[in-house]
Structure formats: structure tokens, C-alpha cells
Motif scaffolding. Structure first.
Motif, short mmCIF file in Angstrom:
data_model
loop_
_atom_site.label_atom_id
_atom_site.label_comp_id
_atom_site.label_asym_id
_atom_site.label_seq_id
_atom_site.Cartn_x
_atom_site.Cartn_y
_atom_site.Cartn_z
N VAL A 157 -54.51 44.34 -3.73
CA VAL A 157 -54.06 43.67 -2.51
C VAL A 157 -55.04 43.93 -1.40
CG1 VAL A 157 -52.29 43.66 -0.74
CG2 VAL A 157 -51.63 43.76 -3.13
N HIS A 165 -50.45 35.89 -2.20
CA HIS A 165 -51.25 35.90 -0.98
C HIS A 165 -50.75 34.85 0.01
CE1 HIS A 165 -55.16 38.18 -2.22
NE2 HIS A 165 -54.06 38.80 -2.61
N TYR A 182 -55.79 41.80 2.90
CA TYR A 182 -55.39 40.92 1.81
C TYR A 182 -56.56 40.09 1.30
CZ TYR A 182 -50.33 41.55 1.49
OH TYR A 182 -49.07 42.05 1.26
N THR A 188 -50.75 47.70 2.75
CA THR A 188 -52.15 47.80 2.33
C THR A 188 -52.80 49.12 2.73
OG1 THR A 188 -52.92 46.76 4.39
CG2 THR A 188 -52.47 45.31 2.51
#
Length: 448
Positions: A15, A26, A158, A227
Motif C-alpha cells: 500500500v 486504490h 498509496y 500507511t
């Protein structure tokens, strides 16, 4: 960051590198971040569309320009707290995760909207009325200062080395979307309500709507993947790493002062153009060109709609040709175009001409702002990225963006020249280009 911690806490580390994540995943992430960010910006920027009414109700001084200066000055007050929010909430995002920080900012923004929505006017409670509005703007500015770093960092993480510009461009798309919705709401209220009804209660409707957007935004973002790798246990190694992550501010100001300075200077030109074109030109059309509010607000809608359409394209261009090249060319074109643009709308003050001018300026704003906002988080390593992005962006935006409308109005009053706002944009644009040669090109290169 330690490998063990990274592997322990990120379910799919691809990711953060934009690797083999499904496109659908996504797409959902972009939608969730963009919508949540747009909801938060809606709460903050809707104030600008009703600045003329708020100035009359809360700042009853002599003269329309003086009222407007105080109203747009209060709009700028919210930006004073952005650097503080950037430091505090940016560090929180780098310590507790992007998702936790973005949820907190949404709740704070909701509180500020509620305070404005139900604030009594100056006629009811005197000086306490503008004090309440200013306090609400400070809370909103604090919240948005943290939102920028967390949401932009999440978008960037991302993406991959070849798509970060496109992913990061959705930060600016979200800002445009909130302006599209806010200006349409303003147009609808101005068209449906009488001037008396709009001044007595109609202007409060958008802020009440904004109150409902906090819970909606939190729900939308609930299923996002985090993330930022976080420690999974409390053993000595993870505790040491948590301590390192908990001090992003110290590292930012200790080893990245050069990046902060370059980032702030490059941001000045884009943010001044953004807030003048997307927000101030509608107010300018009402006060200077003497257009009715129901027509003038279409200027903000047009500029915002154009930026929404052009922003992903601008991000893709920056991925292909480089952030610096796209930013340089578009900003020079904007500097050359802005003075003739103001001359045209003053010479022919009609709605079609106004909309055509802001559409052209909107394209240039998107092309110059997107590579700029994408470039900022790329200057910092992941463990301090949200803090670094927040500090740089908020410092650049706080004065030259937040008070852009105040400066533009003040220059008109000082000089008596209705073209004075163009000189402000030109000055900010030229200064912003001075740091660009010293910025490292980041497009297509690994940042982690």
C-alpha cells in the motif's frame, strides 16, 4: 524505521509503495480521502462565500470596504492556527497514524462549524459575537493544519514512484470539490431567499450542514489502510522506535530547516493564486464590480470546477515531466496572465467575461498548485512526512493565502486602484520562483 515494526503493523506494505494493490482498493482509498478532505475544507471555506453578510452582522463598522476587510481578516485568522495544528496534529499523525489524526481533525472542524452556525450577532451580544466567530475560526484553522499533512501523506503513500503526482493531485481535487459545492449552495440560497431572509438566517444553513459532515467523514475513512508502520509490541526495540517516531518536530527543525524554507517560499505563489481566484474573485465581483451575489458566486464555482477537472491532469504531467518543470512554466504563465485578467473584468464587468477569465486562471492555478503540493511531502522521510508537510504548507498558506483576501482589499482601499489585487499575485508569484532552482526534483524517484 525498523523492518520488524514495518512488517508487523502494515497488513500489506505494498500500500505504501503503490505496488500490487488492486486498483479497486486504490480507487476506494482515493475516494475516501478526497471526500473526507473535501468535507473538512467545506466547513472551513464556506465562510468566504458569506463574508459580506458576516461582515455586516458581526463587524458593524463604517464603510462596506472596512466591513469586508474585517470579515476577510477573520477568514485569515483561521490560518494563524494552521502552523500550530500542523505541528501538533502532524506529529500526532506521524506517531499514532494518518487515520487517527484525520478523524480528530474532522471532529474539531465540526465543533468550529457549530459555533459559527449558532453564534449570536453583534446586535444581540455585542463584542462577544465577533469573539465567538474568531474563536471558531481558530479551532477550524488548527484542525485543517493537521488535516493537510495527514491526508496528503496518505494519498502519496498509496502511489508509486511513477504515480505519486496523480495520487497527490486528489488533495487539490478535494479542495476544488468543496468550493464547487459551497458556491452552488451559496447561489441557491441567494436565489431562493430574500436579502432579509439570507441575512437573518439563510447564511447559517451551510454551517449547519457542515456540522453533519464530521461524522460522515469519519465513517467514510473508517476502512482505510494505515500507511504508517507502527510498533506491534512493547518490547525494548519497539519502544525505542516509538520514541523516535514521537519526536518528529525535533527532527524536522534539527535536520530539515533547508527543506522547510524552500517549501514555504515555493508555496507562497500557488496559495496566493488559489485563494484569490477560487474565493476572492466572487467577493470582488460583488463589492468592486457591483454584481448581485447570486451571479457573482458563479465565479468561484467556475474556477473550482475547472481545478477539479484539471488537477489529476496536472498531477500526471508532473509525474511525466517533473514537478519543477510543470510548476515553473505554469507559474510564469500565471504571473503574465493575472494583470490582463483584472483589466479585462474591470473593462467589461459582465458575468460571461468574468466566468471566462476565472476559467483560464483556474487552469493555471491547478497546473501550478498541484505539483507544488505534491512536491512538499516528498521532501521528508516517511516517519516525519505528515509533520513536515503540515509545517511547510501551513506556514506558506497562513499569511500569503489566508490573508490574501485581506491584503487584496486593503491594497484597493489604500491605492484606490481596483487592479491592485493583481500586483499582490504577481509579487507572490515572483518571490515563490526564487527557491525553485534549489529544490530537488522528486518525480519518478524513490522517496522511502
Amino acid at each position: 524505521m525498523m523492518t520488524s515494526a514495518a512488517s508487523a503493523t502494515t497488513p500489506d506494505d505494498s500500500v505504501s509503495r503503490g505496488a500490487a494493490q488492486p486498483r479497486a482498493s486504490h480507487a476506494k482509498a482515493i475516494a475516501a480521502i478526497t471526500l473526507g478532505n473535501g468535507l473538512e475544507f467545506f466547513d472551513f471555506t464556506i465562510y468566504s462565500f458569506f463574508a459580506t453578510i458576516i461582515g455586516k452582522l458581526y463587524f458593524p463598522v463604517e464603510g462596506q470596504l472596512a466591513q469586508l476587510m474585517l470579515a476577510v481578516g477573520t477568514f485569515g485568522v483561521g490560518f494563524i492556527m494552521r502552523p500550530v495544528g500542523g505541528v501538533v496534529l502532524g506529529a500526532y499523525a506521524d506517531r499514532a497514524g494518518r487515520k487517527a489524526a484525520m478523524s480528530l481533525t474532522l471532529w474539531l472542524m465540526t465543533l468550529g462549524s457549530a459555533m459559527i452556525a449558532f453564534a449570536p450577532t453583534y446586535a444581540s451580544i455585542g463584542l462577544a459575537a465577533p469573539a465567538l466567530v474568531i474563536l471558531a475560526r481558530l479551532i477550524q484553522g488548527f484542525a485543517l493544519g493537521g488535516e493537510i499533512g495527514a491526508s496528503t501523506s496518505l494519498l502519496m503513500e498509496y502511489g508509486s514512484d511513477r504515480t505519486r503526482g496523480f495520487y497527490g493531485s486528489w488533495q487539490f481535487v478535494s479542495q476544488g470539490l468543496n468550493t464547487v459545492v459551497g458556491s452552488l449552495l451559496g447561489v441557491a440560497l441567494a436565489a431562493m431567499l430574500s436579502p432579509h431572509a439570507l441575512e437573518s438566517w439563510g447564511w447559517r444553513v451551510p454551517f449547519v450542514i457542515g456540522m453533519a459532515m464530521g461524522p460522515i467523514g469519519v465513517y467514510i475513512r473508517r476502512h482505510l489502510d494505515e500507511t504508517l508502520p507502527l510498533p506491534a509490541s512493547s518490547d525494548d526495540a519497539s519502544v525505542r522506535e516509538a520514541a523516535a517516531v514521537a519526536k518528529p518536530v525535533r527532527e524536522i527543525f534539527g535536520t530539515h530547516l533547508g527543506s522547510i524554507a524552500k517549501g514555504v517560499v515555493t508555496t507562497i505563489g500557488g496559495t496566493a493564486a488559489n485563494y484569490i481566484v477560487l474565493f476572492y474573485l466572487s467577493t470582488y465581483a460583488i463589492r468592486i464590480l457591483h454584481m448581485p451575489m447570486s451571479l457573482a458566486l458563479w465565479a468561484s464555482w467556475t474556477a473550482a470546477f475547472v481545478t477539479v477537472i484539471c488537477s489529476p491532469f496536472a498531477g500526471t504531467l508532473s509525474d511525466r515531466y517533473g514537478r519543477k518543470r510543470v510548476l515553473w512554466v505554469s507559474r510564469v504563465l500565471l504571473i503574465l496572465a493575472v494583470y490582463p485578467a483584472f483589466m479585462v473584468i474591470n473593462a467589461v464587468p459582465t458575468v460571461p467575461v468574468l466566468l471566462a477569465v476565472v476559467a483560464v486562471l483556474g487552469v493555471l492555478v491547478a497546473l501550478t498548485a498541484v505539483p507544488n503540493i505534491v512536491m512538499l511531502p516528498e521532501m521528508f522521510p516517511r516517519e516525519i512526512r505528515a509533520t513536515g508537510m503540515s509545517i511547510v504548507y501551513c506556514l506558506g498558506v497562513s499569511i500569503f493565502g489566508g490573508f490574501a483576501q485581506f491584503f487584496a482589499t486593503w491594497l484597493i482601499q489604500l491605492s484606490g486602484n481596483s487592479l491592485a489585487p493583481a500586483w499582490y499575485l504577481i509579487g507572490c508569484g515572483v518571490v515563490s520562483l526564487l527557491a525553485l532552482p534549489f529544490v530537488k526534483e522528486t518525480a519518478g524517484r524513490p522517496i522511502d
